[in-house]
Scaffold this motif. Structure first.
Motif, mmCIF file in Angstrom:
data_model
loop_
_atom_site.group_PDB
_atom_site.id
_atom_site.type_symbol
_atom_site.label_atom_id
_atom_site.label_comp_id
_atom_site.label_asym_id
_atom_site.label_seq_id
_atom_site.Cartn_x
_atom_site.Cartn_y
_atom_site.Cartn_z
ATOM 1 N N VAL A 15 0.864 -1.185 0.000
ATOM 2 C CA VAL A 15 0.000 0.000 0.000
ATOM 3 C C VAL A 15 0.898 1.231 0.000
ATOM 4 O O VAL A 15 1.754 1.373 0.876
ATOM 5 C CB VAL A 15 -0.937 0.029 1.232
ATOM 6 N N LEU A 16 0.712 2.086 -1.000
ATOM 7 C CA LEU A 16 1.504 3.316 -1.101
ATOM 8 C C LEU A 16 0.570 4.508 -1.080
ATOM 9 O O LEU A 16 -0.631 4.373 -1.357
ATOM 10 C CB LEU A 16 2.334 3.314 -2.390
ATOM 11 N N ARG A 17 1.128 5.650 -0.772
ATOM 12 C CA ARG A 17 0.283 6.847 -0.736
ATOM 13 C C ARG A 17 1.067 8.056 -1.198
ATOM 14 O O ARG A 17 2.250 8.187 -0.963
ATOM 15 C CB ARG A 17 -0.305 7.026 0.654
ATOM 16 N N PHE A 18 0.340 8.969 -1.866
ATOM 17 C CA PHE A 18 0.878 10.297 -2.165
ATOM 18 C C PHE A 18 0.079 11.231 -1.270
ATOM 19 O O PHE A 18 -1.147 11.144 -1.215
ATOM 20 C CB PHE A 18 0.687 10.621 -3.647
ATOM 21 N N ARG A 43 5.195 -1.995 -9.711
ATOM 22 C CA ARG A 43 6.172 -3.084 -9.574
ATOM 23 C C ARG A 43 5.757 -4.101 -8.534
ATOM 24 O O ARG A 43 5.966 -5.291 -8.689
ATOM 25 C CB ARG A 43 7.526 -2.517 -9.150
ATOM 26 N N LEU A 44 5.193 -3.593 -7.430
ATOM 27 C CA LEU A 44 4.855 -4.475 -6.310
ATOM 28 C C LEU A 44 3.432 -5.013 -6.412
ATOM 29 O O LEU A 44 2.983 -5.757 -5.552
ATOM 30 C CB LEU A 44 5.026 -3.728 -4.981
ATOM 31 N N GLY A 45 2.707 -4.587 -7.452
ATOM 32 C CA GLY A 45 1.302 -4.993 -7.572
ATOM 33 C C GLY A 45 0.482 -4.425 -6.417
ATOM 34 O O GLY A 45 -0.436 -5.074 -5.913
ATOM 35 N N GLY A 46 0.838 -3.227 -5.987
ATOM 36 C CA GLY A 46 0.219 -2.664 -4.781
ATOM 37 C C GLY A 46 -0.874 -1.653 -5.078
ATOM 38 O O GLY A 46 -1.199 -1.369 -6.238
ATOM 39 N N ARG A 47 -1.444 -1.125 -4.013
ATOM 40 C CA ARG A 47 -2.496 -0.116 -4.108
ATOM 41 C C ARG A 47 -1.872 1.270 -3.964
ATOM 42 O O ARG A 47 -0.844 1.422 -3.317
ATOM 43 C CB ARG A 47 -3.518 -0.320 -2.988
ATOM 44 N N LEU A 48 -2.540 2.250 -4.550
ATOM 45 C CA LEU A 48 -2.023 3.621 -4.504
ATOM 46 C C LEU A 48 -3.111 4.536 -3.950
ATOM 47 O O LEU A 48 -4.173 4.689 -4.550
ATOM 48 C CB LEU A 48 -1.615 4.047 -5.916
ATOM 49 N N LEU A 49 -2.838 5.100 -2.778
ATOM 50 C CA LEU A 49 -3.831 5.947 -2.111
ATOM 51 C C LEU A 49 -3.437 7.413 -2.237
ATOM 52 O O LEU A 49 -2.256 7.737 -2.408
ATOM 53 C CB LEU A 49 -3.911 5.605 -0.622
ATOM 54 N N LEU A 50 -4.435 8.264 -2.103
ATOM 55 C CA LEU A 50 -4.201 9.709 -2.074
ATOM 56 C C LEU A 50 -4.667 10.211 -0.717
ATOM 57 O O LEU A 50 -5.743 9.833 -0.241
ATOM 58 C CB LEU A 50 -5.015 10.375 -3.188
ATOM 59 N N ARG A 51 -3.836 11.023 -0.095
ATOM 60 C CA ARG A 51 -4.210 11.585 1.203
ATOM 61 C C ARG A 51 -4.010 13.084 1.159
ATOM 62 O O ARG A 51 -2.942 13.568 0.780
ATOM 63 C CB ARG A 51 -3.348 10.967 2.295
ATOM 64 N N ALA A 78 -3.899 7.089 -11.520
ATOM 65 C CA ALA A 78 -5.164 6.811 -10.842
ATOM 66 C C ALA A 78 -4.915 6.429 -9.385
ATOM 67 O O ALA A 78 -4.107 5.552 -9.095
ATOM 68 C CB ALA A 78 -5.891 5.680 -11.561
ATOM 69 N N PHE A 79 -5.597 7.122 -8.497
ATOM 70 C CA PHE A 79 -5.530 6.807 -7.073
ATOM 71 C C PHE A 79 -6.857 6.195 -6.656
ATOM 72 O O PHE A 79 -7.891 6.508 -7.242
ATOM 73 C CB PHE A 79 -5.298 8.079 -6.256
ATOM 74 N N GLU A 80 -6.823 5.354 -5.614
ATOM 75 C CA GLU A 80 -8.081 4.837 -5.093
ATOM 76 C C GLU A 80 -8.898 5.986 -4.527
ATOM 77 O O GLU A 80 -8.349 6.909 -3.945
ATOM 78 C CB GLU A 80 -7.798 3.833 -3.962
ATOM 79 N N THR A 81 -10.196 5.895 -4.690
ATOM 80 C CA THR A 81 -11.070 6.925 -4.115
ATOM 81 C C THR A 81 -11.938 6.289 -3.046
ATOM 82 O O THR A 81 -12.170 5.080 -3.083
ATOM 83 C CB THR A 81 -11.964 7.564 -5.198
ATOM 84 N N VAL A 220 0.596 12.116 10.190
ATOM 85 C CA VAL A 220 1.159 11.251 9.148
ATOM 86 C C VAL A 220 1.378 9.839 9.692
ATOM 87 O O VAL A 220 1.109 8.835 9.018
ATOM 88 C CB VAL A 220 2.474 11.895 8.606
ATOM 89 N N VAL A 221 1.802 9.773 10.937
ATOM 90 C CA VAL A 221 2.078 8.475 11.550
ATOM 91 C C VAL A 221 0.772 7.710 11.812
ATOM 92 O O VAL A 221 0.657 6.521 11.525
ATOM 93 C CB VAL A 221 2.878 8.727 12.865
ATOM 94 N N VAL A 222 -0.233 8.433 12.336
ATOM 95 C CA VAL A 222 -1.521 7.797 12.605
ATOM 96 C C VAL A 222 -2.144 7.317 11.294
ATOM 97 O O VAL A 222 -2.623 6.187 11.183
ATOM 98 C CB VAL A 222 -2.464 8.791 13.337
ATOM 99 N N ASP A 223 -2.109 8.176 10.266
ATOM 100 C CA ASP A 223 -2.752 7.808 8.999
ATOM 101 C C ASP A 223 -2.015 6.685 8.272
ATOM 102 O O ASP A 223 -2.646 5.800 7.700
ATOM 103 C CB ASP A 223 -2.842 9.032 8.079
ATOM 104 N N ASP A 224 -0.684 6.721 8.275
ATOM 105 C CA ASP A 224 0.031 5.635 7.609
ATOM 106 C C ASP A 224 -0.364 4.295 8.232
ATOM 107 O O ASP A 224 -0.539 3.294 7.535
ATOM 108 C CB ASP A 224 1.548 5.854 7.675
ATOM 109 N N ALA A 225 -0.561 4.281 9.558
ATOM 110 C CA ALA A 225 -0.967 3.043 10.226
ATOM 111 C C ALA A 225 -2.417 2.696 9.891
ATOM 112 O O ALA A 225 -2.724 1.575 9.493
ATOM 113 C CB ALA A 225 -0.793 3.186 11.730
ATOM 114 N N LEU A 226 -3.304 3.688 10.024
ATOM 115 C CA LEU A 226 -4.731 3.418 9.776
ATOM 116 C C LEU A 226 -4.988 2.973 8.343
ATOM 117 O O LEU A 226 -5.880 2.180 8.077
ATOM 118 C CB LEU A 226 -5.543 4.684 10.043
ATOM 119 N N GLN A 227 -4.215 3.522 7.423
ATOM 120 C CA GLN A 227 -4.421 3.184 6.015
ATOM 121 C C GLN A 227 -3.606 1.963 5.595
ATOM 122 O O GLN A 227 -3.620 1.588 4.435
ATOM 123 C CB GLN A 227 -4.088 4.388 5.131
ATOM 124 N N GLY A 228 -2.889 1.372 6.545
ATOM 125 C CA GLY A 228 -2.116 0.166 6.245
ATOM 126 C C GLY A 228 -1.000 0.409 5.253
ATOM 127 O O GLY A 228 -0.657 -0.481 4.456
#
Ligand code: GLU
Length: 303
Positions: A15-18, A43-51, A78-81, A220-228
């Protein structure tokens, strides 16, 4: 609720995020960060989140948010909505802050920025040595907030004065009682290497303010954890901040993501780009006829 622990196993999808702040126009540096995130997610077949990191009501504006969404759509990423908007989750950050406070790790400081500068200068004059600055160049906290009694703190708060809530850094490190590090990976999310983290360089960092029960570091720390979030991919300008993030993760019992701090796009003057410089703004470049592929090439991400 902030989960005590969100284990991130290697088999979970990445899970990645911008995480832009809508306090100005996105520029080429943001574009590079978007491409870095998208490439690793692919590359990792991962999800991309926007915060949307909009906790500062004095600087963040809805029109900047609308403009950055346009810019991202134009870049073709494209980011997940829906995107997570931090201003909608202040109660969650307050819980984390309250937990740190209940651990005796938070104090309130009532000095203004100008007063703190003067105090640092006075301490330097007293000791004959420069007062230390944090990695961003600001003087470490030199005020007397940490020494106020609970009654003095309550009295000052009740008087309506503005205040900042700060981490008792020395106490937090004592409580942790072990060295801190984080794992830095390469652009492909591979080749892990351990980086020693020294949060003490930041002194008693701000975790919240009178009007906002959080700070960049805490949310940032709380959200990175909550969003996995499993992989934090962001610019080199946030490299040193990661030491604070690792400390907060340990104190709050949150999992640690992997980190990648990528190079920055520098302006003609060799300095980090600024949101107020129109020449490198994505919207201005688009209006001048640039395409998304031009932007990729401009930031050295050509294909
Ligand atoms: N909101 C931060 C910024 O715009 C980035 C936070 C992060 O990626 O951790 O600089």
């Amino acid at each position: 609720m902030v989960p005590a622990h969100l284990p991130i196993s290697q088999t979970d999808p990445a899970v990645l995020r911008f995480a832009p702040s809508p306090n100005g126009a996105l520029h080429l540096g943001h574009a590079l960060s978007v491409f870095e995130n998208a490439a690793m997610a692919e590359r990792l077949g991962g999800r991309l989140l926007l915060r949307i990191e909009d906790i500062d009501p004095t600087r963040c504006r809805p029109e900047f948010e609308a403009a950055l969404l346009d810019d991202l759509a134009w870049l073709g990423i494209a980011f997940e909505t829906p995107a997570r908007r931090q201003s909608e989750h202040l109660a969650t950050y307050r819980q984390a802050l309250d937990r740190l406070d209940a651990m005796g790790l938070v104090f309130a400081s009532f000095e203004s920025r100008g007063e703190l500068k003067a105090l640092a200068a006075a301490r330097a004059a007293e000791t004959g040595r420069d007062w230390p600055t944090d990695p961003d160049g600001a003087p470490l906290y030199a005020g007397r907030g940490a020494g106020l009694s609970p009654a003095e703190r309550a009295g000052q708060v009740a008087s309506g004065r503005p205040f900042a809530l700060r981490l008792r850094m020395t106490e937090a490190l004592r409580r942790l009682g072990r060295p801190l590090a984080w794992t830095e990976v390469d652009a492909a999310g591979a080749d892990p290497r351990l980086v020693a983290a020294d949060p003490s360089r930041w002194g008693d960092v701000v975790l919240g303010r009178k009007e906002t029960p959080t700070s960049y570091h805490l949310s940032v720390v709380v959200d990175d954890a909550l969003q996995g979030v499993s992989h934090v991919v962001r610019g080199q300008d946030l490299f040193e901040a990661t030491a604070v993030h690792r400390l907060l993760q340990e104190l709050l019992g949150l999992p640690q993501p992997l980190y990648r701090h990528h190079r920055l796009v520098l302006g003609a003057d060799g300095r980090k780009l600024s949101k107020s410089e129109a020449a490198t703004g994505l919207a201005s470049l688009r209006e001048a006829g640039a395409t998304a592929d031009d932007i990729r090439r401009l930031v050295g991400f050509g294909r």
